[in-house]
Structure formats: structure tokens, C-alpha cells
Design an enzyme around this catalytic site. Structure first.
Site, short mmCIF file in Angstrom:
data_model
loop_
_atom_site.label_atom_id
_atom_site.label_comp_id
_atom_site.label_asym_id
_atom_site.label_seq_id
_atom_site.Cartn_x
_atom_site.Cartn_y
_atom_site.Cartn_z
N CYS A 110 -5.96 34.56 114.25
CA CYS A 110 -5.29 35.07 113.16
C CYS A 110 -4.23 33.91 112.79
O CYS A 110 -3.95 32.78 113.64
CB CYS A 110 -4.41 36.17 113.59
SG CYS A 110 -5.21 37.69 114.18
N ARG B 190 -9.06 30.46 111.41
CA ARG B 190 -8.27 30.95 112.50
C ARG B 190 -9.21 32.60 112.40
O ARG B 190 -8.51 33.27 113.31
CB ARG B 190 -7.00 31.24 112.51
CG ARG B 190 -6.14 29.89 112.76
CD ARG B 190 -4.83 29.69 112.51
NE ARG B 190 -4.26 30.06 113.65
CZ ARG B 190 -3.54 29.31 114.45
NH1 ARG B 190 -3.59 27.96 114.18
NH2 ARG B 190 -2.92 29.57 115.56
N TRP C 45 -8.15 38.02 112.91
CA TRP C 45 -9.22 37.88 113.41
C TRP C 45 -9.07 39.25 114.57
O TRP C 45 -8.35 39.09 115.42
CB TRP C 45 -9.26 36.66 114.35
CG TRP C 45 -10.55 36.50 115.33
CD1 TRP C 45 -11.68 35.98 114.97
CD2 TRP C 45 -10.59 36.78 116.54
NE1 TRP C 45 -12.76 36.06 115.92
CE2 TRP C 45 -11.97 36.55 117.11
CE3 TRP C 45 -9.97 37.57 117.70
CZ2 TRP C 45 -12.69 36.64 118.31
CZ3 TRP C 45 -10.34 37.62 118.89
CH2 TRP C 45 -11.76 37.22 119.10
N ASN D 182 0.55 37.41 115.32
CA ASN D 182 -0.63 36.67 115.75
C ASN D 182 -0.51 36.93 117.25
O ASN D 182 0.58 36.45 118.03
CB ASN D 182 -0.72 35.10 115.56
CG ASN D 182 -1.81 34.50 116.44
OD1 ASN D 182 -2.70 35.01 116.94
ND2 ASN D 182 -1.28 33.10 116.48
N GLY D 183 -1.34 37.42 118.12
CA GLY D 183 -1.12 37.59 119.54
C GLY D 183 -1.84 38.90 119.89
O GLY D 183 -2.57 39.69 119.27
N GLU E 235 -24.13 22.37 125.81
CA GLU E 235 -23.64 22.41 124.53
C GLU E 235 -24.65 22.62 123.59
O GLU E 235 -24.29 23.13 122.50
CB GLU E 235 -22.77 21.20 124.58
CG GLU E 235 -22.08 20.71 123.26
CD GLU E 235 -21.21 21.74 122.67
OE1 GLU E 235 -20.63 22.75 123.40
OE2 GLU E 235 -20.52 21.71 121.63
N LYS F 243 -24.12 25.34 120.46
CA LYS F 243 -24.21 25.19 119.18
C LYS F 243 -25.04 25.88 118.48
O LYS F 243 -24.81 26.63 117.43
CB LYS F 243 -24.58 23.73 118.91
CG LYS F 243 -23.39 22.76 119.12
CD LYS F 243 -22.10 22.66 118.03
CE LYS F 243 -21.32 23.44 118.58
NZ LYS F 243 -20.05 23.29 119.56
N GLU G 161 -24.13 30.01 118.44
CA GLU G 161 -22.79 30.12 117.57
C GLU G 161 -22.92 30.05 116.00
O GLU G 161 -22.36 30.84 115.35
CB GLU G 161 -21.68 29.62 118.21
CG GLU G 161 -21.50 28.04 117.70
CD GLU G 161 -20.21 27.33 118.38
OE1 GLU G 161 -19.31 27.95 118.61
OE2 GLU G 161 -20.44 26.24 118.83
N HIS H 272 -36.41 28.59 139.36
CA HIS H 272 -35.46 29.84 140.22
C HIS H 272 -35.26 31.00 139.18
O HIS H 272 -34.30 31.90 139.86
CB HIS H 272 -34.14 29.16 140.78
CG HIS H 272 -34.61 28.10 141.66
ND1 HIS H 272 -35.17 28.19 142.79
CD2 HIS H 272 -34.15 26.67 141.42
CE1 HIS H 272 -35.35 26.98 143.35
NE2 HIS H 272 -34.68 25.96 142.60
N LYS I 243 -11.45 29.57 115.08
CA LYS I 243 -11.35 28.00 115.48
C LYS I 243 -10.40 28.00 117.03
O LYS I 243 -10.54 27.23 117.73
CB LYS I 243 -11.00 27.36 114.51
CG LYS I 243 -10.91 25.79 114.77
CD LYS I 243 -12.27 24.86 114.41
CE LYS I 243 -12.57 23.40 114.78
NZ LYS I 243 -13.59 23.20 115.46
C1 F6R Z 1 -17.43 25.97 120.03
C2 F6R Z 1 -15.95 26.12 119.97
C3 F6R Z 1 -15.35 26.75 121.06
C4 F6R Z 1 -14.23 25.80 121.64
C5 F6R Z 1 -13.29 26.80 122.53
C6 F6R Z 1 -12.20 25.80 122.94
O1 F6R Z 1 -17.97 25.09 119.00
O2 F6R Z 1 -15.60 25.40 119.27
O3 F6R Z 1 -16.21 27.04 122.13
O4 F6R Z 1 -14.53 24.74 122.19
O5 F6R Z 1 -12.89 28.04 121.82
O6 F6R Z 1 -11.27 25.59 121.96
P1 F6R Z 1 -10.34 24.38 122.26
O7 F6R Z 1 -10.86 23.10 122.40
O8 F6R Z 1 -9.30 24.49 121.10
O9 F6R Z 1 -9.45 24.86 123.49
#
Ligand code: F6R
Length: 613
Positions: A2, A27, A77, A103-104, A486, A490, A493, A509, A608
Site C-alpha cells: 500500500c 507498492r 495491496w 498502510n499496515g 533466484e 524470477k 514471479e 532425493h 515491491k
Molecule cells: C523478488 C523480490 C522480493 C524481495 C523481498 C524482500 O523479485 O523483489 O522477493 O526481494 O520482498 O524485499 P526487500 O529486499 O525490499 O527487503
């Protein structure tokens, strides 16, 4: 998650609010809404989905109807309640005199809802936020003072919040408060601002006041008054905002994600500048407040982070242990916080977070601070809540990352971790020769990533070939095991393909049961310690008819035939290879998602900054 913004002053509030929200859209994008102070009433406008829907709706309104000197805005969000119009913010009390954005998460909302229902309040949404609007209005009914009402109400709440509140009886002010969620005040000239992130207001002012937990602020166009939780007037420092307005432009790229992947070489050059001169000079980290004596005292390192930052932390384990001989544990913040915190003054705790706002990581860091551990934060936002909790800071300086999927910030985290590992090893007089190799590789890394980027066309072709598969497996070993995790993250997501990363040795395994011709396996095999081992795992996958993609700096002729596709990267020392390998995985994920027509920069359900637990 949010985003909230508030404005009071001589400009038309709606222009500032919509502009601010456009910078906060990363956000959340479930709905957007604004509340504008009118003549003895507050006008609310909301729309489902992205901000552009609200903007389109507002274009149809009579401009007089949306002209106002004060307002608050929100992009959502969803946490409690579906993404519906009824659940969109702002939320109001029953008489519509009071409205707020939040927000929260309010954890005890059900209990308060029951209390207010008994008092005759009716609820129109499924959100936890609406409870706060009614509760503050209920307190306002007793006190007729918005500051007092917000104070009384928030004392009854449990959870995390940043609120901006307006009351029609107090048309020339906005009241704001926060606890465990970000909120700052932008100080202007004859106007003032509120925002959950500086990007929303940086265009208008360079002066900011950061609210502390439980402080309450009242802003008018000319004044900012801040009260502590006992409602005693206090003064917070006015700080200069750290960067210029960012031109959030795609610079000709189709998506921010592709632009940010292509920025990676320059991001690395930027970080290295002033920190490494050449492989023979020592690493210089001015904001790391750990001298030789303190480093020699450290007997344990804990790295705490979430998501992509957690994967950077896993690479950190390999490299820091290798170079410093100090044991390193890496844990996701959300798991760390719900068990006994074992840390003391000999523990170095490294918190990694692109945003510096991740709620779980903040909670974890607060816990270890109580144990007197030295807290080192690696973040892209040096003004963030997390950075403010640090004893030492590594600002990754990657520039604003707009795409929700982290790319350049991951590379910047990796490089910062390498620098830290070298810095600590140098203080301990460890492994000089190896350090020289790594420093040399770091200096060469931008050019090597450029070589990978120039191979984008080939990766794009391979992406097209694999875009119809429903599942994917990524395998690697050693320091590239996190690259497999990772790479899979990627892909899933942004393309919603079910992708999983495994340590290659674990395949037999269990996961090997899933292999057949419908399952592509992407194997990362650098010519290093584990090359032969990963190759054996590739043979096993080949024998089960899995489609094999190899990412490597070289594949022996005798093995080439088992691969359906090979993506070659430049020669690189194993220790620094995760930065190159992940660039391949980022591009592959990007091109698959792009080919499938997905919303690459704003994937569904994601935000984000994850500011709720
Ligand atoms: C994936 C992604 C998330 C963030 C995670 C932590 O592409 O961006 O997995 O890495 O939400 O966010 P930060 O780094 O802001 O603590």
C-alpha cells in the site's frame, strides 16, 4: 505494501496526490482512491485496479468537484478483504465526517469491530482499516479534537500502521501517525506533504521529517506539529532528502525490468567506485564501523533477509565463510522472528533489504539489537527504517528499482557482500591471493555482464522455445545454489510458471521423480569445484528425458550432446560467477514472461515493498 500520500497547500491537491500515487504504484495495484476536503464535507473517489483507472474516472468529473486544497490518497495491496471497490481506501466513519488511508495491518480488528458494532456502528467493507476509521470517529465524538482522538484510538490498536486522517470539522489540517510502517512528512513552502516513500514527494520538496513510532503529526499548509504518545509537543530533525527527482522513464526499453537488467554493469561500476582501486589495494568501506579488533571478536554471523535479498544472503554465506573463516547462518526474516533470538555482542547481524522497509526484516533487526549484536544493513534506501537501525551501513546505491521483480538490486547486493567479505578478510589478514582474484573479478564484472547482455537475442530465442512449458527446474551447486533459487523465483514471479530451484545433489532425493520430457531443467555449471558433480546430475536428468538447458562458461565436447540448449557466459572465477549466471536467468525469465504477454513490471499479487508481516 500500500502506498499513501497526503497534501495540504495552494496547489490543486488532486494533481499532487495522483502524481505521488503514480510513484507509489509499485507498492500495490489492487485499487486506488483519494479523499478531497470539500465545503463542509469530504469527497471520495475510488477505482478498482491500477491508478490509471482512477485517473480515467476523474477525467469525467467536473473539475470544480475535484478542486481542493487538501487531500489524502492510497493505492492498495489487499491484505484483509478482496480487491473490491468497497474495500478500497479511503475509508470513512458512518457520518462520512472522518476519512483515512492506512498502510499496515490491524491485528485486533475483529475485537474492535465487535465493540463498535455493539455501539451501533455499521461496516461496509471487509477491511481491518475501516475499523480504525470508526474507532477514531468514536473517540472524536468524545473529544472533538482529531489529535486526541487519533491518540486515544491508536492506543487501542495492535499491529502496524501508517495513517493519514482528515475530519470535515478540521478542514485546514491532516493528522498522521505511524507504528512499524513507514511515513514521512515533506516540508514545503506554504504547503506540506505526507508520504509512505520519498519518491512520492521528492519532486516537490527536498526537506523531510521522519516520524517515529507512535508519534502523531498535525500538518497545515504552514505548520507541522509533532506530538509524542503522551501528546507532548516534540521536535524532529528536518532532514535533506538524499536524491534528485528520478526520471522514472523506461529509456526506450519495453519494460523497467529489462532496463534495470541492462543497467547492471553501471550499477556495479558505481558501487566499486571509491571502494576498490585495483586488486592490490585494500577495500574501503567508510560506513562500516568495524575495526580490526571488533572483526577479530566476531565469532558468528547471521544474515537475515527475505525473497531475493535472502538469496543474496545465501551467496554471502559461501563467500564470507570462505574468506573469513567465521561461521555464517542465513535465515528468512519471517522465520527468524518467531523463535529464540540467539545473538550477543560477538555476533554480527547482517540485514539485507532493497527497500529497507520489509516488516519482517525490521522486526528481526529490532530483536537482535536488544541482544547488543552489531547490526550491519545492506540496503538500496539509506533513509529507510532499516538503515536507521544500523550500526554499520552498506548502501548499494543501485538507484530506484521500479520493476517489482528485483534484478539490479540483487546484483548490487551481491557486489556489496563481496566487498564486505573482502573487507573483513583484509582486517583479519586472511587469504591474500584469493582476495586479489576476487577483487580482479569484481573489477572485470561489468564488462563480463555486458558480454552476457549482448547475447540477449540468443536467450530470447531460447525463451520463446520454452515459454509453453508449465513447470521448470533450476539446479546448481555450491555458491551457485542460490542462483538456482533466484533464477526459479524470477521465472515464477513474472511468468507464473511453476519453477523450483534445487541444490543439484538433491535432485535424486525426490525431485527426480518429476522429470520427463515435459520438464525443462536449467543447470548452472561453471568450470569450478562442482562442475563434474553438476554434470553428473545433468546426465541423470538427461536419462529421464528432461529438456536440458546448460548455463556455463564452457561445456566439454563429450557432454555437449546431452543439452538441448547451451547459454555460454564469459570465463569467471567460481566465487563471483553468481552475478553472471543470474543475469542469464533474469533475461530468460524476462523474455518468457514478455513472450507470454504478462504484466512484467507489476506481476499479479506482488508488491515491491512488503511492509506487513
Ligand atoms: C523478488 C523480490 C522480493 C524481495 C523481498 C524482500 O523479485 O523483489 O522477493 O526481494 O520482498 O524485499 P526487500 O529486499 O525490499 O527487503
Amino acid at each position: 505494501m500500500c502506498g499513501i500520500v497526503g497534501y495540504i497547500g495552494c496547489q490543486n491537491a488532486i494533481d499532487v496526490l495522483l502524481d505521488g500515487l503514480s510513484h507509489l504504484e509499485y507498492r500495490g495495484y489492487d485499487s486506488a482512491g483519494v479523499a478531497l476536503m470539500g465545503e463542509n464535507k469530504i469527497n471520495i473517489h475510488k477505482a478498482l485496479g491500477k491508478l490509471c483507472n482512477l485517473i480515467e474516472d476523474l477525467k469525467k468529473k467536473d473539475p470544480k468537484e475535484i478542486k481542493s486544497h487538501a487531500g489524502i490518497g492510497h493505492i492498495r495491496w489487499a491484505t484483509h478483504g478482496l480487491p473490491t471497490l468497497a474495500n478500497a481506501h479511503p475509508h470513512s466513519c458512518n457520518c462520512k465526517g472522518l476519512t483515512l488511508v492506512h498502510n499496515g495491518i490491524i491485528e485486533n480488528y475483529q475485537e474492535i469491530k465487535n465493540f463498535l458494532t455493539e455501539k451501533g456502528v455499521t461496516f461496509t467493507s471487509q477491511t481491518d482499516t475501516e475499523v480504525a476509521a470508526h474507532l477514531i470517529a468514536y473517540e472524536y465524538g468524545k473529544t472533538k479534537d482529531l489529535i486526541q482522538a487519533v491518540s486515544n484510538a491508536t492506543k487501542k490498536l495492535k499491529g502496524a500502521w501508517a495513517f493519514c486522517v482528515m475530519h470535515k470539522n478540521e478542514p485546514d489540517s491532516i493528522v498522521a501517525t505511524r507504528k512499524n510502517a513507514p511515513l514521512l512528512i515533506g516540508k514545503g513552502n506554504g504547503e506540506n506533504f505526507l508520504a509512505s516513500d520519498i519518491v512520492a514527494i521528492i519532486k516537490y520538496t527536498k526537506k523531510a521529517i521522519y516520524l517515529e513510532d507512535n508519534q502523531i503529526a498535525k500538518i497545515t499548509k504552514d505548520t507541522i506539529s509533532i506530538y509524542n504518545e503522551d501528546l507532548i509537543l516534540t521536535e524532529n530533525k528536518v532532514e535533506s532528502l538524499p536524491f534528485e527527482p528520478v526520471a522514472l522513464s523506461k529509456m526506450g526499453y519495453k519494460h523497467f525490468m529489462l532496463k534495470e537488467i541492462n543497467e547492471q554493469p553501471d550499477v556495479i561500476r558505481n558501487i566499486l567506485q571509491g571502494k576498490i582501486k585495483d586488486e592490490f589495494s585494500k577495500v574501503n568501506l567508510p560506513d562500516v564501523n568495524l575495526d580490526k579488533k571488533q572483526i577479530e571478536k566476531i565469532n558468528r554471523i547471521q544474515i537475515i533477509a527475505c525473497g531475493t535479498s535472502f538469496h543474496a544472503g545465501l551467496v554471502g554465506k559461501y563467500i564470507i565463510e570462505e574468506l573469513t573463516n567465521i561461521p555464517v547462518e542465513v535465515e528468512t526474516s519471517s522465520e527468524y522472528i518467531y523463535r529464540k533470538t540467539i545473538a550477543d555482542e560477538k555476533t554480527l547481524v547482517i540485514g539485507i533489504s532493497q527497500s529497507g522497509e520489509t516488516a519482517d526484516t525490521i522486526t528481526a533487526i529490532k530483536q537482535v539489537k536488544e541482544k547488543n549484536a552489531h547490526v550491519l544493513i545492506i540496503t538500496n534506501r539509506k533513509e529507510s527504517l532499516l538503515a536507521r537501525l544500523s550500526d554499520s551501513l552498506l548502501h548499494i546505491n543501485a538507484g530506484i528499482e521500479v520493476s517489482v521483480a528485483a534484478t539490479k538490486s540483487y546484483i548490487a547486493q551481491l557486489v556489496s557482500i563481496y566487498l564486505l567479505a573482502i573487507y573483513m578478510a583484509e582486517k583479519k589478514d586472511e587469504k591474500e591471493e584469493k582476495l586479489q582474484t576476487i577483487k580482479h573479478e569484481l573489477l572485470m564484472l561489468p564488462a563480463k555482464i555486458e558480454a552476457v547482455l549482448s547475447n540477449s537475442k540468443k536467450i530470447q530465442e531460447i525463451a520463446k522455445k520454452y515459454s509453453s512449458y508449465k513447470n521448470f527446474i533450476f539446479i546448481a551447486r555450491g555458491i551457485n545454489y542460490p542462483s538456482a533459487l533466484e533464477g526459479a523465483l524470477k521465472l515464477k514471479e513474472i511468468s507464473y510458471i511453476n519453477a523450483t530451484g534445487y541444490a543439484a545433489g538433491e535432485l535424486k532425493h525426490g525431485p527426480i521423480a518429476m522429470l520427463d520430457e515435459t520438464m525443462p531443467v536449467l543447470a548452472i555449471l561453471n568450470k569450478g569445484m562442482v562442475y563434474d558433480k553438476v554434470m553428473s546430475n545433468c546426465e541423470e536428468a538427461y536419462a529421464r528425458r528432461a529438456k536440458l538447458i546448460g548455463v556455463a562458461n564452457n561445456i566439454d565436447d563429450k557432454h555437449k550432446t546431452i543439452f538441448d540448449d547451451i547459454i555460454l557466459i564469459p570465463d569467471i572465477d567460481d566465487s563471483v560467477s553468481p552475478a553472471l549466471n543470474i543475469t542469464v536467468c533474469q533475461l530468460l525469465a524476462y523474455f518468457i514472461a514478455e513472450y507470454l504477454g504478462k504484466d512484467v513490471d507489476q506481476p499479479r499479487n506482488l508488491a515491491k515493498s512488503v511492509t506487513v508481516e
